[in-house]
Design an enzyme around this catalytic site. Sequence first.
Site, short mmCIF file in Angstrom:
data_model
loop_
_atom_site.label_atom_id
_atom_site.label_comp_id
_atom_site.label_asym_id
_atom_site.label_seq_id
_atom_site.Cartn_x
_atom_site.Cartn_y
_atom_site.Cartn_z
N SER A 196 0.85 -1.19 0.00
CA SER A 196 0.00 0.00 0.00
C SER A 196 0.89 1.24 0.00
O SER A 196 2.09 1.17 0.26
CB SER A 196 -0.94 -0.01 1.20
N LEU A 197 0.29 2.38 -0.29
CA LEU A 197 1.03 3.63 -0.37
C LEU A 197 1.13 4.29 0.99
O LEU A 197 0.22 4.19 1.81
CB LEU A 197 0.32 4.60 -1.33
N GLU A 216 1.57 11.33 -10.11
CA GLU A 216 0.29 10.92 -10.70
C GLU A 216 -0.80 11.20 -9.68
O GLU A 216 -0.57 11.11 -8.47
CB GLU A 216 0.31 9.41 -11.00
N LYS A 239 -3.75 10.41 -7.31
CA LYS A 239 -4.18 9.21 -6.57
C LYS A 239 -5.69 9.21 -6.57
O LYS A 239 -6.32 10.05 -5.95
CB LYS A 239 -3.62 9.24 -5.14
N GLU A 295 -5.82 0.65 -10.56
CA GLU A 295 -6.89 1.01 -9.64
C GLU A 295 -8.23 0.90 -10.33
O GLU A 295 -8.43 1.49 -11.39
CB GLU A 295 -6.67 2.46 -9.16
#
Length: 193
Positions: free
Chosen positions: A9-10, A44, A46, A101
């Site tokens: 995960s980010l 980019e 999110k 995503e």
Amino acid sequence: VVHRVAMMSLDNAFGLDELLAWGGRVERGLRDSGLGERPRYVCELKIDGLAISLRYERGLLTRAATRGDGSTGEDVTANVRTISVIPQQLSEPIDAEVRGEVYMPKEAFAGLNAAREEEGQQLYANPRNSAAGSLRQKDPRITAERRLAFFAYQLFSDPQPVSQSAALQRLDGLGLPTERNARAGLNAEGAAT
């Protein structure tokens, strides 16, 4: 589905100071490892949805899985096949894993809630949870009605792209949608603005 490469995960940064501190840690790590060069970043947008892994063999979509716990995810291939922007066949016959995503556009979410309101049903709270629930439906026809969208942001292939901007270009060339507001070649300060 066991992921060949863990789906991480980010991390979050909630302000300029946190982002610049992170950039400083990245630079120190590179310097300490002997690489010594100042990194360039790709930024980019999110979009909050559900992380998905797509497996293509000889260019054909063979499996789709959720992130799950990062090591093992849920097989959602039948439902992913109903998302019109995800190609069933890439423009080249390659073996690759594509990560991206799945999300529900605001217009689709508004339409879904309007239909639920008209039927006297409880409204959904937000597009992110609606996308996740839609992707996990047992009946792919329900998923198809939800008008989900997708964009790709990571590619594992042979040869492996040398940079994130090269990966985004390659994904686009293979016929996969990518986030169109990406900006490449930024330093940490440029990424923050």
